[in-house]
Design a protein around this motif. Sequence first.
Motif, mmCIF file in Angstrom:
data_model
loop_
_atom_site.group_PDB
_atom_site.id
_atom_site.type_symbol
_atom_site.label_atom_id
_atom_site.label_comp_id
_atom_site.label_asym_id
_atom_site.label_seq_id
_atom_site.Cartn_x
_atom_site.Cartn_y
_atom_site.Cartn_z
ATOM 1 N N ASP A 132 0.893 -1.162 0.000
ATOM 2 C CA ASP A 132 0.000 0.000 0.000
ATOM 3 C C ASP A 132 0.929 1.208 0.000
ATOM 4 O O ASP A 132 1.538 1.532 1.032
ATOM 5 C CB ASP A 132 -0.891 0.032 1.249
ATOM 6 N N LEU A 133 1.093 1.848 -1.139
ATOM 7 C CA LEU A 133 2.040 2.961 -1.256
ATOM 8 C C LEU A 133 1.398 4.253 -0.769
ATOM 9 O O LEU A 133 0.353 4.663 -1.269
ATOM 10 C CB LEU A 133 2.484 3.134 -2.707
ATOM 11 N N TYR A 134 2.065 4.880 0.204
ATOM 12 C CA TYR A 134 1.570 6.137 0.764
ATOM 13 C C TYR A 134 2.558 7.252 0.450
ATOM 14 O O TYR A 134 3.768 7.087 0.616
ATOM 15 C CB TYR A 134 1.398 5.999 2.281
ATOM 16 N N TYR A 135 2.039 8.401 -0.012
ATOM 17 C CA TYR A 135 2.895 9.521 -0.391
ATOM 18 C C TYR A 135 2.206 10.836 -0.018
ATOM 19 O O TYR A 135 1.179 11.197 -0.608
ATOM 20 C CB TYR A 135 3.167 9.486 -1.898
ATOM 21 N N PRO A 136 2.747 11.580 0.963
ATOM 22 C CA PRO A 136 2.166 12.884 1.298
ATOM 23 C C PRO A 136 2.359 13.864 0.140
ATOM 24 O O PRO A 136 3.462 13.969 -0.401
ATOM 25 C CB PRO A 136 2.968 13.330 2.530
ATOM 26 N N ILE A 137 1.316 14.571 -0.215
ATOM 27 C CA ILE A 137 1.382 15.569 -1.281
ATOM 28 C C ILE A 137 1.608 16.961 -0.708
ATOM 29 O O ILE A 137 2.335 17.780 -1.265
ATOM 30 C CB ILE A 137 0.080 15.555 -2.111
ATOM 31 N N SER A 138 0.972 17.224 0.429
ATOM 32 C CA SER A 138 1.037 18.531 1.095
ATOM 33 C C SER A 138 0.544 18.342 2.523
ATOM 34 O O SER A 138 0.140 17.234 2.898
ATOM 35 C CB SER A 138 0.141 19.540 0.355
ATOM 36 N N PRO A 139 0.552 19.381 3.343
ATOM 37 C CA PRO A 139 0.009 19.225 4.700
ATOM 38 C C PRO A 139 -1.457 18.794 4.739
ATOM 39 O O PRO A 139 -1.911 18.229 5.736
ATOM 40 C CB PRO A 139 0.182 20.622 5.319
ATOM 41 N N LYS A 140 -2.189 19.025 3.643
ATOM 42 C CA LYS A 140 -3.622 18.732 3.636
ATOM 43 C C LYS A 140 -4.044 17.609 2.696
ATOM 44 O O LYS A 140 -5.201 17.189 2.716
ATOM 45 C CB LYS A 140 -4.408 20.008 3.291
ATOM 46 N N TYR A 141 -3.118 17.100 1.889
ATOM 47 C CA TYR A 141 -3.460 16.006 0.974
ATOM 48 C C TYR A 141 -2.356 14.956 0.930
ATOM 49 O O TYR A 141 -1.163 15.291 0.998
ATOM 50 C CB TYR A 141 -3.694 16.530 -0.454
ATOM 51 N N SER A 142 -2.756 13.693 0.832
ATOM 52 C CA SER A 142 -1.819 12.591 0.620
ATOM 53 C C SER A 142 -2.413 11.656 -0.425
ATOM 54 O O SER A 142 -3.636 11.596 -0.608
ATOM 55 C CB SER A 142 -1.572 11.816 1.916
ATOM 56 N N GLU B 205 -3.264 -2.070 -2.425
ATOM 57 C CA GLU B 205 -3.607 -3.442 -2.805
ATOM 58 C C GLU B 205 -4.668 -3.982 -1.849
ATOM 59 O O GLU B 205 -5.494 -4.819 -2.219
ATOM 60 C CB GLU B 205 -2.366 -4.338 -2.736
ATOM 61 N N SER B 206 -4.618 -3.506 -0.599
ATOM 62 C CA SER B 206 -5.541 -3.984 0.429
ATOM 63 C C SER B 206 -6.959 -3.447 0.245
ATOM 64 O O SER B 206 -7.894 -3.932 0.885
ATOM 65 C CB SER B 206 -5.035 -3.560 1.808
ATOM 66 N N HIS B 207 -7.104 -2.413 -0.609
ATOM 67 C CA HIS B 207 -8.399 -1.761 -0.827
ATOM 68 C C HIS B 207 -8.931 -1.159 0.472
ATOM 69 O O HIS B 207 -10.151 -1.092 0.684
ATOM 70 C CB HIS B 207 -9.434 -2.733 -1.419
ATOM 71 N N ARG B 208 -8.005 -0.730 1.325
ATOM 72 C CA ARG B 208 -8.426 -0.137 2.607
ATOM 73 C C ARG B 208 -9.300 1.099 2.381
ATOM 74 O O ARG B 208 -10.262 1.336 3.125
ATOM 75 C CB ARG B 208 -7.184 0.246 3.425
ATOM 76 N N PHE B 209 -8.968 1.898 1.372
ATOM 77 C CA PHE B 209 -9.760 3.083 1.048
ATOM 78 C C PHE B 209 -10.391 2.901 -0.327
ATOM 79 O O PHE B 209 -9.794 2.289 -1.212
ATOM 80 C CB PHE B 209 -8.878 4.342 1.033
ATOM 81 N N GLU B 210 -11.566 3.439 -0.505
ATOM 82 C CA GLU B 210 -12.188 3.444 -1.825
ATOM 83 C C GLU B 210 -11.399 4.382 -2.751
ATOM 84 O O GLU B 210 -10.745 5.321 -2.293
ATOM 85 C CB GLU B 210 -13.637 3.930 -1.724
ATOM 86 N N SER B 211 -11.465 4.130 -4.039
ATOM 87 C CA SER B 211 -10.815 5.019 -4.999
ATOM 88 C C SER B 211 -11.521 6.374 -5.021
ATOM 89 O O SER B 211 -12.723 6.479 -4.764
ATOM 90 C CB SER B 211 -10.841 4.401 -6.389
ATOM 91 N N GLY B 212 -10.751 7.424 -5.316
ATOM 92 C CA GLY B 212 -11.315 8.758 -5.408
ATOM 93 C C GLY B 212 -10.832 9.658 -4.284
ATOM 94 O O GLY B 212 -9.826 9.385 -3.623
ATOM 95 N N LEU B 213 -11.557 10.724 -4.046
ATOM 96 C CA LEU B 213 -11.221 11.693 -3.001
ATOM 97 C C LEU B 213 -11.948 11.309 -1.717
ATOM 98 O O LEU B 213 -13.176 11.230 -1.686
ATOM 99 C CB LEU B 213 -11.634 13.095 -3.447
ATOM 100 N N ILE B 214 -11.158 11.049 -0.656
ATOM 101 C CA ILE B 214 -11.717 10.607 0.623
ATOM 102 C C ILE B 214 -11.235 11.534 1.731
ATOM 103 O O ILE B 214 -10.037 11.813 1.847
ATOM 104 C CB ILE B 214 -11.275 9.165 0.961
ATOM 105 N N GLU B 215 -12.163 11.998 2.559
ATOM 106 C CA GLU B 215 -11.775 12.815 3.711
ATOM 107 C C GLU B 215 -11.482 11.898 4.894
ATOM 108 O O GLU B 215 -12.252 10.974 5.179
ATOM 109 C CB GLU B 215 -12.888 13.805 4.065
ATOM 110 N N VAL B 216 -10.354 12.141 5.570
ATOM 111 C CA VAL B 216 -9.935 11.285 6.683
ATOM 112 C C VAL B 216 -9.973 12.050 7.996
ATOM 113 O O VAL B 216 -9.915 13.277 8.035
ATOM 114 C CB VAL B 216 -8.516 10.726 6.451
#
Length: 322
Positions: A253-263, A268-279
Amino acid sequence: MEKDLQAKRKHHYVWANYLLRWSTNSRDIFCVTSKGNIDFTSVRGLVMEKDFYQLTSLEQKHIDAILMFSSGSPAKLQEMHQSYLRDFLKVQKLESAYKNAKKQSDEAEQAILASKCNLVENLHTAHENAAKNIIENLAQGKMEILKNDQDMVLFSMYLGHQMARTKNFKVRCITGVKECNPELGKIMEHSWWFFSYMFGMNMGLSFYSNRHNENHTLLKNNTNSNFITSDQPAINVHSCVKDDEFQAPDNMDLYYPISPKYSYIITESHRFESGLIEVDESVVTEFNKKIATNANNHIFALRKQDADTYKSFVGGALRKIK
């Protein structure tokens, strides 16, 4: 001196332009140093090592090791690996011919040095420039840019190289190989500049090829906390990863911070749905801890309090292994 003859000796393995998203003045960011202090400093002198990507002379044993690792890749990728290798070896042959020639010149020596220092560095610069507009869009929550296949290719390649080009990735890979085969580990260390680029190519293609089987998610952070980043900003956060082992993980599961407000995360685990998700804040905290734990020496933050919150975790994965 002509620009083509200028050797780039200061090799950054995290893009300074990327780090500026954590800056409030377009120059400085809060950084946890290797001594555990918090500095407010310019991004230009960070995550850099002299001659980190400089070409070294490859003997047959190094070439054989490269081709051995390459042989596990799809045929098209193997062709690309060999094409890049031939281009790099041309520089080596030119240097050898020059050293055997009777006539010597400062300009020729400078040109050879510039080629050795600049070739891989320029490739990484090209990947960064190709992804610049994409990252700017993602930092504004505009994920639709990745509906364009060409942009998805460019972003995937950028992510693959950002994972493989760092000092942290180098240390972990070489240490792991040396545990099983010390001689192979030495060979890999000597020619790491090529191995890292080859591995980055492979990962980038994998991210793109599997885009319909994995979930691609832009995580939006509207909490009072900020995402942080590090000198190893692209990390595997899959639950199968063990921070205290050098074993190759079965999943990513590749994680990459984009900015302080977006990552950005590819699961592969499908932990999050595809698209824009608020956490929520628990997710922000979870990923910030993992970024800090998997850092080599440094984490970077928008606010001093963000850096202070996670500084005790910095380098935790490497400390456990050592």
